[in-house]
Scaffold this motif. Structure first.
Motif, short mmCIF file in Angstrom:
data_model
loop_
_atom_site.label_atom_id
_atom_site.label_comp_id
_atom_site.label_asym_id
_atom_site.label_seq_id
_atom_site.Cartn_x
_atom_site.Cartn_y
_atom_site.Cartn_z
N LEU A 140 30.62 43.65 49.34
CA LEU A 140 31.00 42.39 49.97
C LEU A 140 30.15 41.23 49.45
O LEU A 140 30.66 40.14 49.19
CB LEU A 140 30.84 42.50 51.49
N ALA A 141 28.85 41.48 49.28
CA ALA A 141 27.97 40.44 48.76
C ALA A 141 28.41 40.01 47.37
O ALA A 141 28.44 38.83 47.05
CB ALA A 141 26.52 40.95 48.72
N SER A 142 28.78 40.99 46.54
CA SER A 142 29.26 40.68 45.19
C SER A 142 30.55 39.86 45.24
O SER A 142 30.72 38.91 44.47
CB SER A 142 29.48 41.98 44.42
N ALA A 143 31.45 40.23 46.16
CA ALA A 143 32.71 39.50 46.29
C ALA A 143 32.51 38.07 46.79
O ALA A 143 33.32 37.19 46.51
CB ALA A 143 33.64 40.25 47.25
N LEU A 144 31.39 37.83 47.48
CA LEU A 144 31.12 36.51 48.06
C LEU A 144 30.28 35.62 47.15
O LEU A 144 30.12 34.42 47.44
CB LEU A 144 30.38 36.68 49.40
N LEU A 145 29.75 36.17 46.07
CA LEU A 145 28.79 35.44 45.23
C LEU A 145 29.28 34.06 44.81
O LEU A 145 28.54 33.08 44.86
CB LEU A 145 28.46 36.26 43.97
N HIS A 146 30.54 33.97 44.37
CA HIS A 146 31.05 32.70 43.86
C HIS A 146 31.69 31.86 44.96
O HIS A 146 32.41 30.90 44.69
CB HIS A 146 32.04 32.95 42.72
N ASP A 147 31.43 32.24 46.22
CA ASP A 147 31.90 31.52 47.41
C ASP A 147 33.41 31.27 47.36
O ASP A 147 33.87 30.12 47.44
CB ASP A 147 31.16 30.18 47.54
N PRO A 148 34.21 32.35 47.25
CA PRO A 148 35.66 32.19 47.14
C PRO A 148 36.27 31.77 48.48
O PRO A 148 35.70 32.05 49.55
CB PRO A 148 36.13 33.59 46.75
N GLU A 149 37.44 31.15 48.42
CA GLU A 149 38.13 30.75 49.64
C GLU A 149 38.99 31.88 50.21
O GLU A 149 39.36 31.85 51.38
CB GLU A 149 39.00 29.52 49.37
N VAL A 150 39.29 32.87 49.37
CA VAL A 150 40.14 33.99 49.79
C VAL A 150 39.41 35.31 49.52
O VAL A 150 38.86 35.51 48.43
CB VAL A 150 41.48 33.98 49.02
N LEU A 151 39.42 36.21 50.51
CA LEU A 151 38.88 37.56 50.33
C LEU A 151 40.02 38.57 50.42
O LEU A 151 40.82 38.53 51.36
CB LEU A 151 37.86 37.88 51.43
N ILE A 152 40.10 39.46 49.44
CA ILE A 152 41.06 40.55 49.47
C ILE A 152 40.26 41.85 49.54
O ILE A 152 39.52 42.19 48.62
CB ILE A 152 41.99 40.53 48.25
N LEU A 153 40.39 42.54 50.67
CA LEU A 153 39.58 43.72 50.95
C LEU A 153 40.48 44.94 51.05
O LEU A 153 41.37 45.00 51.90
CB LEU A 153 38.81 43.53 52.26
#
Length: 298
Positions: A140-153
């Motif tokens: 999750l931390a890696s997915a958030l690194l670039h501060d995206p507006e959309v998360l696909i989990l």
């Protein structure tokens, strides 16, 4: 509109993975994406994350076209795949620094995502030394690194123990305050706990798009009743406001009514008036699992 899918179709040879699927997800929504194995969920997520191309239709992420503007789409999305691709011989901070370099973002962002995902106590360890729950946090931390507006989990809580599951669930709820989340899972209770809305896909087609609040307020109710001998379904359909009657085994029946009124007393009185002995009588709420089973036939 954070996500917009319009008439998407995708085939692999003679197998149609997606068939004219359309939906929209607004900013700040947490949407559960459900379907049996092989229903087309993974194919849709690959299309949205630019890993695969649709045969027909269009998809947009933050108004960026997944075909003509893939780089912009990738910058807008944080993706946690089902099989979290971690380098387990790397330290947590080392791994996040590696990914930060790929995104070409400041290493200052690493401390922020470590704090966001509750990794501070474990950040000095190698990833392979962490529990499954903390490894998911690293993903999750890696997915958030670039501060995206959309998360696909994709299946973010698979294999977690109850405590870890609750912790990841809290994180997902926190992220939704500023981000749009598409959550694919097989765990119905997970969707009911964190999502605002559910999309159900079956055999490549979208078969349901419902708000969880609407599902909870659905007028339909199911009464489970057991008699002391076999009764014909047609006889029970004489009850008022009956939609369906199913014998689930032995002398047990599920009677579906189209009303919010508690029908247990009506069923009891009907049985008494017709010399039927009632052995058990209970009300079953129509929940997400029931809807899923009804629509997918599994």
């Amino acid at each position: 509109m954070s996500l917009k899918v319009k008439n998407i179709s995708k085939s692999f040879g003679s197998q149609k993975a997606l068939n004219n699927v359309s939906f929209e997800i607004k900013k700040g929504e947490i949407v559960g994406f459900l379907g049996p194995n092989g229903a087309g969920k993974s194919t849709m997520m690959k299309i949205l994350t630019t890993y695969s191309k649709a045969d027909k239709g269009q998809a947009f992420v933050n108004d960026f076209d997944v075909i003509t503007q893939p780089k912009e789409v990738q910058k807008s999305i944080g993706y946690l795949p089902e099989h979290n691709p971690l380098y387990k011989d790397m330290y947590v901070k080392e791994y996040l620094a590696f990914n930060a370099a790929i995104y070409k973002i400041s290493k200052k962002r690493i401390s922020s995502v470590i704090e966001q995902t509750g990794l501070i106590p474990e950040s000095h360890k190698k990833i392979g030394e962490l529990s499954k729950g903390y490894q998911q946090r690293v993903g999750l931390a890696s997915a958030l690194l670039h501060d995206p507006e959309v998360l696909i989990l994709d299946e973010p809580t698979t294999g977690l123990d109850p405590n870890q599951l609750i912790e990841i669930r809290k994180l997902i709820k926190q992220f939704s305050q500023k981000k749009t989340i598409l959550l694919s899972t097989h765990i119905m209770k997970e969707v009911e706990a964190v999502c605002d809305r559910v999309l159900i896909i079956n055999k490549g087609m979208l078969v349901a798009d419902k708000k969880l609040a609407d599902l909870r307020e659905d007028n339909e109710q199911i009464i489970e009743v057991e008699f002391d001998f076999r009764v014909e379904e047609a006889f029970l359909k004489r009850l008022p406001k009956v939609i369906n009657v199913v014998n689930t085994g032995g002398f047990i029946y599920e009677i579906t009514f189209d009303t919010s009124q508690d029908m247990r007393s009506v069923v009891f009185d009907f049985a008494h008036d017709n010399q039927l002995k009632t052995l058990q009588l209970s009300r079953k709420n129509k929940n997400l699992e029931g809807l899923f089973t009804e629509l997918t036939g599994n």
